[in-house]
Design a protein around this motif. Structure first.
Motif, PDB file in Angstrom:
ATOM      1  N   PHE A   8       0.738  -0.840  -0.040  1.00 27.16           N
ATOM      2  CA  PHE A   8      -0.205  -0.201  -0.219  1.00 27.16           C
ATOM      3  C   PHE A   8       0.849   1.421  -0.027  1.00 27.16           C
ATOM      4  O   PHE A   8       1.714   1.723   0.988  1.00 27.16           O
ATOM      5  CB  PHE A   8      -1.110  -0.195   1.297  1.00 27.16           C
ATOM      6  CG  PHE A   8      -2.165   0.108   1.252  1.00 27.16           C
ATOM      7  CD1 PHE A   8      -3.072   0.341  -0.221  1.00 27.16           C
ATOM      8  CD2 PHE A   8      -3.069   1.499   1.672  1.00 27.16           C
ATOM      9  CE1 PHE A   8      -4.258   1.078  -0.849  1.00 27.16           C
ATOM     10  CE2 PHE A   8      -3.527   1.782   2.266  1.00 27.16           C
ATOM     11  CZ  PHE A   8      -4.478   1.309   0.820  1.00 27.16           C
ATOM     12  N   VAL A  13      -2.195   5.574   2.457  1.00 25.73           N
ATOM     13  CA  VAL A  13      -2.444   5.190   4.066  1.00 25.73           C
ATOM     14  C   VAL A  13      -2.888   6.856   4.520  1.00 25.73           C
ATOM     15  O   VAL A  13      -3.671   6.255   5.359  1.00 25.73           O
ATOM     16  CB  VAL A  13      -0.578   4.508   4.177  1.00 25.73           C
ATOM     17  CG1 VAL A  13      -0.431   4.736   6.022  1.00 25.73           C
ATOM     18  CG2 VAL A  13      -0.547   3.121   3.856  1.00 25.73           C
ATOM     19  N   SER A  16      -6.530   7.242   4.081  1.00 30.69           N
ATOM     20  CA  SER A  16      -7.118   6.125   5.502  1.00 30.69           C
ATOM     21  C   SER A  16      -7.181   6.640   6.690  1.00 30.69           C
ATOM     22  O   SER A  16      -7.764   6.511   7.096  1.00 30.69           O
ATOM     23  CB  SER A  16      -6.179   4.749   5.232  1.00 30.69           C
ATOM     24  OG  SER A  16      -5.069   4.719   6.101  1.00 30.69           O
ATOM     25  N   GLY A  17      -6.432   7.976   6.815  1.00 29.59           N
ATOM     26  CA  GLY A  17      -6.299   8.900   8.506  1.00 29.59           C
ATOM     27  C   GLY A  17      -7.569   9.971   8.131  1.00 29.59           C
ATOM     28  O   GLY A  17      -7.855  10.564   9.241  1.00 29.59           O
ATOM     29  N   GLU A  19     -10.990  11.308   7.098  1.00 29.18           N
ATOM     30  CA  GLU A  19     -12.631  11.496   7.203  1.00 29.18           C
ATOM     31  C   GLU A  19     -13.136  11.933   5.829  1.00 29.18           C
ATOM     32  O   GLU A  19     -13.287  13.524   6.142  1.00 29.18           O
ATOM     33  CB  GLU A  19     -13.024  11.348   8.988  1.00 29.18           C
ATOM     34  CG  GLU A  19     -14.675  10.634   8.771  1.00 29.18           C
ATOM     35  CD  GLU A  19     -15.098  11.190  10.286  1.00 29.18           C
ATOM     36  OE1 GLU A  19     -16.516  11.189  10.035  1.00 29.18           O
ATOM     37  OE2 GLU A  19     -14.710  11.082  11.089  1.00 29.18           O
ATOM     38  N   GLU A  39     -14.433   6.318   0.046  1.00 24.27           N
ATOM     39  CA  GLU A  39     -13.602   5.471   1.573  1.00 24.27           C
ATOM     40  C   GLU A  39     -12.253   5.263   1.762  1.00 24.27           C
ATOM     41  O   GLU A  39     -13.167   3.517   0.703  1.00 24.27           O
ATOM     42  CB  GLU A  39     -15.666   4.381   2.635  1.00 24.27           C
ATOM     43  CG  GLU A  39     -16.671   5.139   2.521  1.00 24.27           C
ATOM     44  CD  GLU A  39     -17.615   4.434   2.494  1.00 24.27           C
ATOM     45  OE1 GLU A  39     -17.617   2.639   2.876  1.00 24.27           O
ATOM     46  OE2 GLU A  39     -18.729   5.081   2.495  1.00 24.27           O
ATOM     47  N   TYR A  41      -9.374   2.357   2.415  1.00 22.76           N
ATOM     48  CA  TYR A  41      -9.624   1.197   2.960  1.00 22.76           C
ATOM     49  C   TYR A  41      -7.882   1.605   2.781  1.00 22.76           C
ATOM     50  O   TYR A  41      -6.722   2.977   2.940  1.00 22.76           O
ATOM     51  CB  TYR A  41      -9.033  -0.058   1.410  1.00 22.76           C
ATOM     52  CG  TYR A  41     -10.157   0.013   0.507  1.00 22.76           C
ATOM     53  CD1 TYR A  41     -11.399   0.319   0.542  1.00 22.76           C
ATOM     54  CD2 TYR A  41     -10.252  -0.839  -0.273  1.00 22.76           C
ATOM     55  CE1 TYR A  41     -12.868  -0.106   0.306  1.00 22.76           C
ATOM     56  CE2 TYR A  41     -11.282  -1.628  -1.380  1.00 22.76           C
ATOM     57  CZ  TYR A  41     -12.264  -1.206  -1.047  1.00 22.76           C
ATOM     58  OH  TYR A  41     -13.460  -1.351  -2.202  1.00 22.76           O
ATOM     59  N   ASP A  42      -7.187   0.678   4.231  1.00 16.07           N
ATOM     60  CA  ASP A  42      -6.116   0.760   4.795  1.00 16.07           C
ATOM     61  C   ASP A  42      -5.183  -0.762   3.503  1.00 16.07           C
ATOM     62  O   ASP A  42      -4.164  -0.072   4.577  1.00 16.07           O
ATOM     63  CB  ASP A  42      -6.522   0.294   6.513  1.00 16.07           C
ATOM     64  CG  ASP A  42      -8.145   0.086   7.527  1.00 16.07           C
ATOM     65  OD1 ASP A  42      -7.257   2.088   6.924  1.00 16.07           O
ATOM     66  OD2 ASP A  42      -8.066   0.564   7.567  1.00 16.07           O
ATOM     67  N   GLU A  43      -5.505  -0.766   3.186  1.00 17.16           N
ATOM     68  CA  GLU A  43      -4.708  -1.725   2.198  1.00 17.16           C
ATOM     69  C   GLU A  43      -5.212  -2.038   1.300  1.00 17.16           C
ATOM     70  O   GLU A  43      -6.525  -2.070   0.920  1.00 17.16           O
ATOM     71  CB  GLU A  43      -4.462  -2.980   2.658  1.00 17.16           C
ATOM     72  CG  GLU A  43      -5.450  -4.177   3.362  1.00 17.16           C
ATOM     73  CD  GLU A  43      -5.506  -5.543   4.153  1.00 17.16           C
ATOM     74  OE1 GLU A  43      -6.349  -6.259   4.464  1.00 17.16           O
ATOM     75  OE2 GLU A  43      -3.942  -5.247   5.071  1.00 17.16           O
TER      76      GLU A  43
END
Length: 180
Positions: A8, A13, A16-17, A19, A39, A41-43
């Motif tokens: 990723f 990354v 993903s932090g 909102e 939205e 993803y984290d990976e």
């Protein structure tokens, strides 16, 4: 040369932090202009999940997901993905595509860096495909991510979309040819 990297990227990354606020205007039945329906993803989704997705989306059981790295979605399940069409190039240099839950498709950026500027300008992948480049309001937190991780000079959403569509004019026809 097949791209097998599933690491990723730092830019994703960072996204993903964040909102992503979303609000729907019931009177016009459109998203409010300051919102991005995205939205992160984290990976990346797994190779198996990606294969299941592209087969389901196209109805073509002969496809596999090797040409994609799914990294986000909208509230309806539309997918933001890297399309791995530049052999030998890193993931961050691959174009970003959107596959909507109702059949919408389009290339939204020529690279991950340009995608960051699209988001910074207040336009998400779904909005880019459905409403174009004039649908958003710049977002300070996303501007900071684009400045730090894009590796390129600032771009407006209009510039990002025009360049992507110019470089990949047949993307939609290509995807349609996969559908059964």
């Amino acid at each position: 040369m097949e791209i097998t990297d599933r690491t990723f990227p730092a830019a994703l990354v960072a996204l993903s932090g964040i909102e992503f606020p979303w609000d729907y205007n019931e009177k016009t039945e459109e998203p409010a202009p300051s919102n991005i329906d995205y939205e992160p993803y984290d990976e990346f989704d797994s190779a198996e999940e990606t294969t299941d997705w592209i087969r389901s989306w196209t109805g073509n059981k002969e496809l596999d997901g090797d040409a994609f790295r799914m990294f986000g979605q909208d509230g309806t399940g539309g997918i933001a993905t890297l399309w791995l069409v530049r052999p030998g190039q890193p993931l961050v240099e691959q174009p970003v595509a959107f596959f909507g839950s109702e059949g919408e498709i389009g290339i939204v950026a020529r690279s991950l860096g340009e995608f960051l500027w699209l988001l910074a300008g207040g336009v998400g992948p779904q909005e880019a495909v459905e409403f174009g480049s004039d649908s958003g309001v710049p977002h300070d937190e996303l501007l900071a991510v684009a400045r730090k991780y894009s590796g390129i000079e600032p771009r407006t959403p209009a510039e990002v979309l025009a360049a992507a569509r110019e470089e990949f004019p047949s993307f939609n026809r290509t995807v349609e040819s996969w559908c059964r």
